[in-house]
Design a protein around this motif. Structure first.
Motif, PDB file in Angstrom:
ATOM      1  N   ALA A  17       0.832  -1.207   0.000  1.00 39.14           N
ATOM      2  CA  ALA A  17       0.000   0.000   0.000  1.00 39.14           C
ATOM      3  C   ALA A  17       0.864   1.254   0.000  1.00 39.14           C
ATOM      4  CB  ALA A  17      -0.919  -0.005   1.224  1.00 39.14           C
ATOM      5  N   GLY A  18       1.912   1.257   0.822  1.00 41.56           N
ATOM      6  CA  GLY A  18       2.796   2.415   0.884  1.00 41.56           C
ATOM      7  C   GLY A  18       3.521   2.656  -0.427  1.00 41.56           C
ATOM      8  N   LEU A  19       4.011   1.603  -1.039  1.00 40.19           N
ATOM      9  CA  LEU A  19       4.728   1.735  -2.309  1.00 40.19           C
ATOM     10  C   LEU A  19       3.792   2.203  -3.420  1.00 40.19           C
ATOM     11  CD1 LEU A  19       7.009  -1.435  -2.185  1.00 40.19           C
ATOM     12  CD2 LEU A  19       7.688   0.950  -1.854  1.00 40.19           C
ATOM     13  N   LEU A  20       2.563   1.691  -3.430  1.00 40.66           N
ATOM     14  CA  LEU A  20       1.599   2.101  -4.452  1.00 40.66           C
ATOM     15  C   LEU A  20       1.238   3.574  -4.297  1.00 40.66           C
ATOM     16  CD1 LEU A  20      -0.307   1.435  -6.779  1.00 40.66           C
ATOM     17  CD2 LEU A  20      -1.994   0.656  -5.089  1.00 40.66           C
ATOM     18  N   ASN A  57      -7.073   8.831  -7.543  1.00 33.89           N
ATOM     19  CA  ASN A  57      -7.835   8.500  -6.340  1.00 33.89           C
ATOM     20  C   ASN A  57      -7.916   6.992  -6.121  1.00 33.89           C
ATOM     21  OD1 ASN A  57      -8.442  11.130  -5.483  1.00 33.89           O
ATOM     22  ND2 ASN A  57     -10.129  11.295  -6.932  1.00 33.89           N
ATOM     23  N   LEU A  58      -8.040   6.252  -7.210  1.00 34.70           N
ATOM     24  CA  LEU A  58      -8.107   4.794  -7.104  1.00 34.70           C
ATOM     25  C   LEU A  58      -6.780   4.214  -6.628  1.00 34.70           C
ATOM     26  CD1 LEU A  58      -9.560   2.088  -7.591  1.00 34.70           C
ATOM     27  CD2 LEU A  58      -8.753   2.202  -9.963  1.00 34.70           C
ATOM     28  N   THR A  63      -7.271   2.034  -3.268  1.00 28.63           N
ATOM     29  CA  THR A  63      -6.592   0.732  -3.201  1.00 28.63           C
ATOM     30  C   THR A  63      -5.648   0.630  -2.009  1.00 28.63           C
ATOM     31  OG1 THR A  63      -6.779   0.485  -5.601  1.00 28.63           O
ATOM     32  CG2 THR A  63      -5.189  -0.919  -4.471  1.00 28.63           C
ATOM     33  N   PRO A  64      -4.776   1.626  -1.759  1.00 30.06           N
ATOM     34  CA  PRO A  64      -3.951   1.539  -0.547  1.00 30.06           C
ATOM     35  C   PRO A  64      -4.777   1.473   0.736  1.00 30.06           C
ATOM     36  CG  PRO A  64      -3.031   3.159  -2.041  1.00 30.06           C
ATOM     37  CD  PRO A  64      -4.379   2.772  -2.590  1.00 30.06           C
ATOM     38  N   GLY A  65      -5.879   2.223   0.779  1.00 34.50           N
ATOM     39  CA  GLY A  65      -6.736   2.169   1.958  1.00 34.50           C
ATOM     40  C   GLY A  65      -7.312   0.780   2.176  1.00 34.50           C
ATOM     41  N   ALA A 112     -11.062   5.418   6.461  1.00 31.26           N
ATOM     42  CA  ALA A 112     -11.123   6.865   6.239  1.00 31.26           C
ATOM     43  C   ALA A 112     -10.132   7.293   5.158  1.00 31.26           C
ATOM     44  CB  ALA A 112     -10.839   7.608   7.541  1.00 31.26           C
ATOM     45  N   PHE A 113      -8.964   6.663   5.125  1.00 33.07           N
ATOM     46  CA  PHE A 113      -7.984   6.987   4.094  1.00 33.07           C
ATOM     47  C   PHE A 113      -8.542   6.666   2.710  1.00 33.07           C
ATOM     48  CE2 PHE A 113      -4.298   6.151   1.399  1.00 33.07           C
ATOM     49  CZ  PHE A 113      -3.526   7.276   1.641  1.00 33.07           C
TER      50      PHE A 113
END
Length: 210
Positions: A17-20, A57-58, A63-65, A112-113
């Motif tokens: 998620a962080g890398l994306l 946004n995606l 997606t990371p959220g 929320a993220f």
């Protein structure tokens, strides 16, 4: 019954998620004339009227959220005695009720993220409903994370001190950089530091609970 992710998978989800999110921030900003990371908020790349805003946004929020929510579910499964046990067989999980509530708050933070990508900014109407929802989700993101980190810290301190230290460090950094006045550190920079602290805390807490 569907098995929740094991602890290594929870850590991998947070790392992915962080890398994306990082790749999206860099990649979508490059073709956008005039966008300066040190001066402009993250959400502006997904604002109404900005080219490729929906894709941003995606890839940067939704997606990371979702991946971070899956990571938080994996963490909570560990703390309630799920697929990866913290204690020897036949004994109660090492995580106290405080740690379990903390993991639930981290789940809320992840949701929320992701919601920030659903309700994107409208630069032409910052007081409008969409912009206000986006701002509310940003606030809920870090407000849910900080007490969650403190509860994880107090709930795991005796049993897993290294894990508790990662949670505490993430919570302190998030609170510090999310609440810093703009005259001390520009908001866009503080946002990015808070993001890094958030992703790192999830990954390291999940990884250390092996």
């Amino acid at each position: 019954m569907t098995r929740l992710p094991s602890n290594p998978m929870a850590a991998s989800c947070a790392l992915a998620a962080g890398l994306l999110c990082l790749a999206s921030l860099v990649g979508f900003a490059l073709p956008l004339p005039g966008y300066v990371h040190a001066l402009m908020p993250v959400g502006l790349l997904g604002a109404h009227g900005v080219p490729r805003a929906q894709a941003f946004n995606l890839l940067a929020f939704i997606t990371p959220g979702a991946l971070m929510a899956w990571s938080a579910l994996g963490l909570r499964a560990v703390l309630v005695g799920g697929p990866v046990a913290l204690a020897p067989e036949g004994k109660a999980p090492l995580g106290s009720w405080r740690a379990r509530i903390g993991a639930s708050l981290w789940l809320l933070s992840a949701i929320a993220f992701a919601a920030q990508g659903v309700w994107s900014l409208d630069p032409g109407d910052l007081d409008g409903a969409a912009s206000q929802r986006h701002a509310s989700m940003w606030t809920l993101w870090w407000i849910a994370f900080v007490p969650g980190a403190l509860l994880l810290t107090t709930g795991l301190w005796r049993a897993r001190r290294a894990t508790a230290a990662w949670a505490l460090g993430g919570g302190v950094l998030m609170l510090l950089f999310a609440a810093l006045p703009p005259w001390l550190l520009p908001g866009p920079i503080a946002q990015r530091v808070a993001l890094a602290a958030w992703f790192l805390a999830y990954a390291m807490v999940a990884r250390s609970l092996r």
